[in-house]
Scaffold this motif. Structure first.
Motif, PDB file in Angstrom:
ATOM      1  N   THR A 179     -13.892 -10.536 -29.474  1.00 14.58           N
ATOM      2  CA  THR A 179     -13.796 -11.497 -28.380  1.00 14.58           C
ATOM      3  C   THR A 179     -14.739 -11.071 -27.274  1.00 14.58           C
ATOM      4  O   THR A 179     -14.653  -9.944 -26.780  1.00 14.58           O
ATOM      5  CB  THR A 179     -12.357 -11.584 -27.846  1.00 14.58           C
ATOM      6  N   THR A 181     -16.018 -11.745 -23.501  1.00 13.49           N
ATOM      7  CA  THR A 181     -15.556 -12.379 -22.267  1.00 13.49           C
ATOM      8  C   THR A 181     -16.677 -12.377 -21.225  1.00 13.49           C
ATOM      9  O   THR A 181     -17.551 -11.513 -21.221  1.00 13.49           O
ATOM     10  CB  THR A 181     -14.330 -11.653 -21.693  1.00 13.49           C
ATOM     11  N   THR A 206     -14.659 -18.796 -20.503  1.00 11.40           N
ATOM     12  CA  THR A 206     -14.714 -17.345 -20.286  1.00 11.40           C
ATOM     13  C   THR A 206     -14.572 -16.528 -21.566  1.00 11.40           C
ATOM     14  O   THR A 206     -14.617 -15.295 -21.508  1.00 11.40           O
ATOM     15  CB  THR A 206     -13.611 -16.898 -19.308  1.00 11.40           C
ATOM     16  N   GLU A 207     -14.413 -17.192 -22.723  1.00  8.45           N
ATOM     17  CA  GLU A 207     -14.224 -16.448 -23.972  1.00  8.45           C
ATOM     18  C   GLU A 207     -14.962 -17.105 -25.132  1.00  8.45           C
ATOM     19  O   GLU A 207     -14.940 -18.317 -25.296  1.00  8.45           O
ATOM     20  CB  GLU A 207     -12.745 -16.352 -24.344  1.00  8.45           C
TER      21      GLU A 207
END
Length: 245
Positions: A179, A181, A206-207
């Protein structure tokens, strides 16, 4: 008896100067059958504002001594825009956009909001411009001798940032789900590990979820590219070699 300029917008409003002799006390200037508005007059010139009209018309001046022979004046239709080849781009600008439409030839300016673009190519059906820097959603306005038009909008996209990747290590064989970010990730169109493209899915602004490609042991840069630009997490992921026996 010349006329300058000899063309103008079909909406009228073009300031025209007609020069010649015996023009004093002009009582009328007609563009075809439509009267212009006389704004100045001397024995050798008449200043007039053109009325609305279409096509090519003859311009005549009437004085107490009679009416002149006609001079040609050409009405130009206002431009229309149909589409933009790109409707969004980085706030830094610099990308090339093609505007398609009609009556676009002779464009004198193209603006994105309040900022002028650089025209690199222009004909009746299209204009190619280099987009200026800007922010937010802005109107794209084209100005030609025939008038101006807007109605199309261009969205400036903020540059992305990348702040973290989890997990930050995995095997050289690839296949590690990570992930990433940061901010401004909605328009992500590429994720690379040491320059090698990875498969990815945008979760939200944001991800981004990605799967690492195969790589060489060691720390590598992770680069996320969006419509707004690229962000690099230097040495953000470390490839770990498998055990050998």
């Amino acid at each position: 008896m010349p006329i300058s300029p000899n063309q103008g917008s079909s909406a009228g409003g073009t300031a025209v100067v007609i020069t010649g002799t015996n023009l004093a006390n002009a009582s009328a200037v007609r563009f075809g059958t439509n009267p212009g508005t006389i704004t100045g007059n001397t024995p050798t010139s008449v200043n007039v504002t053109s009325p609305a009209g279409h096509g090519a018309v003859g311009v005549t001046v009437t004085t107490p001594g009679g009416t002149s022979n006609p001079l040609s004046f050409f009405y130009l239709e206002p431009p229309t825009k149909f589409s933009l080849s790109q409707t969004s781009g980085a706030e830094a600008g610099g990308n090339s956009v093609t505007i398609t439409g009609a009556n676009l030839n002779g464009a004198t300016s193209v603006t994105f909001g309040a900022n002028a673009a650089t025209i690199t190519s222009n004909n009746s059906g299209s204009i190619v411009v280099t987009v200026p820097a800007g922010t937010g959603s802005v109107a794209v306005t084209v100005v030609t001798p025939g008038g101006s038009t807007n109605g199309l909008f261009y969205q400036y996209v903020v540059a992305p940032t990348v702040t973290d990747i989890d997990p930050d290590a995995g095997p050289t064989a690839g296949g590690t789900g990570v992930t990433i970010t940061g901010t401004g990730l909605t328009t992500t169109n590429s994720v690379t590990f040491d320059g090698v493209p990875a498969s990815f899915v945008v979760i939200n602004d944001t991800e981004v979820s990605a799967v690492t490609p195969a790589g060489t042991a060691g720390a590598v840069d992770v680069v996320v590219t969006t419509t707004g630009g690229s962000a690099t997490l230097a040495g953000g992921f470390t490839y770990v070699a498998g055990p050998g026996i």
